[in-house]
Design an enzyme around this catalytic site. Structure first.
Site, PDB file in Angstrom:
ATOM      1  N   SER A  73       1.026  -1.137  -0.099  1.00  0.00           N
ATOM      2  CA  SER A  73       0.352  -0.070  -0.007  1.00  0.00           C
ATOM      3  C   SER A  73       1.207   1.602   0.375  1.00  0.00           C
ATOM      4  CB  SER A  73      -0.946  -0.139   1.313  1.00  0.00           C
ATOM      5  OG  SER A  73      -2.037   0.597   0.591  1.00  0.00           O
TER       6      SER A  73
ATOM      7  N   HIS B 143      -7.478  -5.326  -1.244  1.00  0.00           N
ATOM      8  CA  HIS B 143      -6.869  -4.878  -0.154  1.00  0.00           C
ATOM      9  C   HIS B 143      -6.699  -5.473   0.340  1.00  0.00           C
ATOM     10  CE1 HIS B 143      -4.264  -1.210   0.077  1.00  0.00           C
ATOM     11  NE2 HIS B 143      -4.579  -0.959   1.089  1.00  0.00           N
TER      12      HIS B 143
ATOM     13  N   ASP C 109      -9.884  -3.937  -5.238  1.00  0.00           N
ATOM     14  CA  ASP C 109      -9.240  -3.196  -3.937  1.00  0.00           C
ATOM     15  C   ASP C 109      -9.800  -1.921  -4.374  1.00  0.00           C
ATOM     16  OD1 ASP C 109      -7.618  -0.848  -2.622  1.00  0.00           O
ATOM     17  OD2 ASP C 109      -5.804  -2.629  -2.855  1.00  0.00           O
TER      18      ASP C 109
END
Length: 685
Positions: free
Chosen positions: A537, A657, A622
Site C-alpha cells: 500500500s 486490499h 481493491d
C-alpha cells in the site's frame, strides 16, 4: 528464475494529462476500467506469465504453505471476555478457514450459544468477511455486517440471538459499523458514498420500520472528513465522530434518548485533534490543544465540554507520545510511546502511578479488551520478534499477573532461544537516528552473505511494531534475517516522527529506508546481492521510489497493492480515499504539492535503467489502491527497464486490499512471496 517464457506487452495508447501547464503522457491509462474485457484479458495474461515463469516453484510453494499451516493451531479459541452478563469467545475448528463466534451466559460452564458460524456463511463465496458485531443491551439482538466483494462495503443485518431468526431487512453500502441505543430497538449506522467510498452519513433504523424511511441523523459534507458512530464504554452516551488527518470533532447524545438531538462536544478547529472518554460525570480528553504535539490528557465536567472548560490532567511531554486511555473505576491506564517502544502506565485513583515492566529491548505491548469499568484486572497483550503473542490479565491492586494464553507454535521445533532479536540504530543522511528491529537465527554470522528481508510502511503515523510471526519462521529457518525499519512517517518516536515524513517532508520516508539498507550492508548483516525489500500500500509507494532511486542496493523487491501513481490518483477526487488524503500527501491542485509529488511519484519517475527482480501483487476489487496503479506501473517498467531480471504482476481476480479472506488462503499468498525470495537465493526446499 525461468527466463524462457515471454512476458506480455501492454498496448500503448498515449493519453496526455495536463496540470499547472505540466504535460504528462500516460501510455497505459486505458487499464483504468475494470469493466473492459481487454483490461481483464491483459491481467489474465500477466497472471499466466507469472504462473508459467514460476512453474518450477509450485511444488515448493505448496510445501511452504503446508509448513506454515502446520505451525498454526487449527482448533483454537480466543480468551473469553465477560460483557454484560455473557462470556464471548471466538473459536476455530480444524480444517476450517473462518471463525465461529459464540457466547455463554454467566459462566464458562454454561452451554455454548453459536452466534455466527462464518464457515457456513462463507459457503459459495470467493471472498467473505464478517464485521461490526454489536449486541443490544438486553442481549437479544446482534447487528452484523458482511462483505463478499472485498471493497469494504458492508451490508448490515440484525439477528435475534434467542430465536436465531435473521430479520428480513438489509442496510446496504455501509462501513459495517453500527451501535444500539439503550431502547434495544434503535440502531445507528454509517453509510458510505457509493463512488468515493468515504464514510459520510449516519442513519438511524428502528426495528419494525421501513429501511427506506430511515432518517439521516448526520451528514459529513466536508470531503476531507470521514464519520463514524459508537457508544462509549459507560453506555451512557452515543457518540458521532468526524475526523480528518489533522482535525477531529465529536457529537454526543444520551443513549436512552435516541430520538434526541446530538450536540457538539467541541466544534472543529483546523489542527485541533481530540478524542473523548466518559466516566462518572467527567469527560477525559486526549488532545494536542495548545501545541501539545505528543498529546496531553485533559478533563471536563459533563455539562461543560467546550475546550475553554478543559483542565490539564496529564501534561504534555516532549519525549513521550500519549496514545490512548482505558478508564476503570479505581484506575486509569495510559498507552504511551517512548524511544520507539510502547509503554503501559497505570495510575490508581489514590497513590503513585507505575509502568508495567517489559524486559525485551524490542517488543510490542497493548491494552486488550476491557469492557468492565468495575474490574481491577487489566487485560493486555505482549509479543516480540521471538516471543509468541500472549494475552495477560494483570491485577492492578496486587500486581499479580496471569498469562491467560500464549500463542502455540505447533510442530515441536520452535524454541525462542534459537533466535536473536535486537534493535540497532542507523544514521540517516540528515543525521537522524533510525531504529531497526531485527530477528535471525543464533547461528547467523555477520559476514555480508546473509539474505535479509527489510520491511517498512512509514505513512499515516502508523507504527510498524515488532511482532511475532510463526509464518516468518519459514524465512528465518532458511537463513534469512528479517528487519523492520522504523522510518519517519510512522509514529514510533512520537508525533514529530510522523510530521517529518509527510507532505513536503515525505522524501524522508524514502531516504530513511535507503539509509537503513546501507547501514545493514555496512554492518555486514547482508549485501546488495542478498538484500530484499518489502512494503504494501503506502509501503508499496516506498518500494516504487527506492527501485527508481537506488536499484543497485536490492536483489529483489516485493510490492503489495502499491500506491505508485501518486499524482494522477491524488488529482482524481472520485477515487476512494483521495480527498481525505490531502493532509497526508498534499493537494496537487496546488502547484507546490504537485511539483513535490511529481518529483517522487514512482510511475512518473520510471527511467531506462536496471531494476531489481520484482514481485508486484494487487487485487481487482481493491478499494484502497486501485488495481490499475500496479498494472500501469508494471507495464511501464517492462517497457523501460534495461535488465533481464524478472518482473511479475500477480492479480487476485477475487480479492481487494487485504488479499484473500480465510486464515489459510492468505498463507498461499505468503508462500508465493517467500518462494520468489528463495528462488532468487537458490533455496529449493
Amino acid at each position: 528464475m525461468t527466463k524462457q517464457v515471454q512476458p506480455p506487452v501492454a498496448k500503448i495508447v498515449p493519453k496526455t494529462l495536463t496540470k499547472h501547464k505540466v504535460k504528462r503522457v500516460d501510455n497505459y491509462y486505458w487499464l483504468n476500467d475494470r469493466e473492459d474485457q481487454e483490461v481483464i484479458a491483459y491481467l489474465d495474461q500477466e497472471n499466466a506469465y507469472y504462473n508459467q515463469a514460476t512453474a518450477h516453484t509450485k511444488a515448493f510453494q505448496k510445501d511452504l504453505f503446508e509448513e506454515m499451516k502446520a505451525r498454526i493451531k487449527e482448533d483454537d479459541n480466543s480468551v473469553p471476555y465477560l460483557y454484560n452478563g455473557y462470556y464471548y469467545i471466538t473459536r476455530y475448528e480444524k480444517g476450517k478457514d473462518y471463525p465461529i463466534y459464540t457466547r455463554k451466559k454467566g459462566s464458562l460452564d454454561a452451554p455454548e450459544e453459536i452466534m455466527f458460524d462464518c464457515n457456513e456463511m462463507a459457503e459459495g463465496q470467493s471472498y467473505f468477511q464478517l464485521g461490526g458485531l454489536n449486541v443490544s443491551e438486553d442481549n437479544v439482538w446482534c447487528a452484523f455486517a458482511v462483505d463478499t466483494v472485498s471493497r469494504r462495503e458492508y451490508t448490515i443485518q440484525v439477528k435475534n440471538l434467542q430465536t436465531g431468526e435473521i430479520l428480513p431487512f438489509k442496510l446496504e453500502k455501509t462501513t459495517g459499523g453500527s451501535t444500539w441505543a439503550s431502547d434495544n430497538k434503535t440502531l445507528f449506522y454509517t453509510r458510505k458514498d457509493p463512488v468515493t467510498l468515504r464514510s459520510n452519513q449516519i442513519f438511524k433504523h428502528k426495528l419494525g420500520t421501513d429501511v427506506n424511511q430511515d432518517p439521516l441523523v448526520f451528514s459529513e459534507d466536508d470531503e476531507t472528513f470521514t464519520t463514524f458512530v459508537y457508544k462509549d464504554k459507560s453506555k451512557k452516551y452515543l457518540v458521532i465522530g468526524s475526523e480528518s488527518t489533522l482535525t477531529s470533532e465529536y457529537q454526543i447524545l444520551e443513549a436512552n434518548n435516541p430520538d434526541g438531538k446530538f450536540r457538539i462536544f467541541q466544534k472543529r478547529n483546523r489542527g485541533l485533534e481530540y478524542n473523548i472518554s466518559y466516566f462518572d460525570g467527567k469527560f477525559y480528553i486526549i488532545t494536542n490543544k495548545d501545541g501539545a504535539t505528543n498529546f496531553k490528557l485533559m478533563v471536563a465536567d459533563e455539562g461543560k465540554t467546550d475546550k475553554k472548560h478543559w483542565k490539564e490532567y496529564i501534561p504534555h511531554r516532549e519525549d513521550t507520545l500519549l496514545e490512548s486511555l482505558e478508564i476503570f473505576k479505581d484506575y486509569m491506564v495510559i498507552e504511551e510511546r517512548n524511544n520507539g517502544l510502547s509503554k503501559i502506565w497505570i495510575k490508581p485513583a489514590q497513590g503513585e502511578g507505575y509502568y508495567l515492566p517489559f524486559e525485551s529491548e524490542t517488543y510490542t505491548a497493548y491494552v486488550g479488551t476491557n469492557p468492565d469499568f468495575n474490574s481491577e484486572i487489566l487485560r493486555y497483550g505482549y509479543q516480540s520478534l521471538t516471543t509468541p503473542s500472549s494475552v495477560i490479565d494483570f491485577n492492578m491492586r496486587t500486581h499479580e499477573k496471569e498469562v491467560k494464553k500464549e500463542q502455540e507454535v505447533l510442530g515441536g521445533t520452535f524454541d525462542k532461544n534459537n533466535y536473536v532479536e535486537e534493535r540497532v540504530w542507523a544514521t540517516a543522511t540528515d543525521g537522524t537516528k533510525i531504529p531497526i528491529s531485527l530477528v535471525y537465527r543464533k547461528d547467523v554470522k555477520k559476514d555480508g552473505k546473509n539474505p535479509l528481508l527489510q520491511y517498512a510502511y512509514g505513512s499515516y503515523g502508523s507504527s510498524s511494531d515488532p511482532y511475532f510471526s510463526s509464518i516468518r519462521l519459514s524465512l528465518l529457518d532458511r537463513g534469512f534475517i528479517y528487519a523492520i525499519a522504523h522510518i519517519r512517517g510512522g509514529e514510533e518516536l512520537g508525533r514529530n516522527w510522523y510530521e517529518d515524513g509527510k507532505l513536503l517532508k515525505k522524501k524522508n520516508t524514502f531516504t530513511d529506508f535507503v539509509d537503513c539498507s546501507k547501514f545493514l550492508i555496512e554492518e555486514k548483516y547482508t549485501s546488495p546481492e542478498h538484500l530484499y525489500a518489502e512494503g504494501g500500500s503506502a509501503g508499496g509507494l516506498l518500494m516504487g521510489v527506492i527501485v527508481n532511486t537506488n536499484p543497485e542496493l536490492y536483489n529483489g523487491v516485493i510490492a503489495q497493492v502499491p500506491f505508485v501513481d501518486v499524482v494522477t490518483t491524488m488529482l482524481d477526487d472520485s477515487i476512494p480515499l483521495t480527498t481525505g488524503e490531502y493532509d497526508e500527501w498534499g493537494n496537487p491542485n496546488k502547484k507546490e504539492y504537485f511539483d513535490y509529488m511529481l518529483s517522487y511519484s514512482p510511475i512518473d519517475n520510471v527511467v531506462a535503467q536496471n531494476y531489481p527482480n520484482m514481485y508486484v501483487s494487487t487485487g481487482l476489487h481493491d478499494s484502497q489502491v486501485q488495481y490499475w496503479e500496479p498494472a500501469k506501473w508494471v507495464a511501464k517498467l517492462r517497457a523501460n527497464k534495461t535488465d533481464n531480471n524478472v518482473l511479475f504482476l500477480d492479480t487476485n481476480m477475487d480479492a481487494g486490499h487485504g488479499g484473500a479472506s480465510g486464515r489459510f488462503e492468505a498463507l498461499k499468498e505468503v508462500a508465493k512471496e517467500y518462494s520468489f525470495l528463495f528462488d532468487l537465493e537458490g533455496i529449493t526446499e
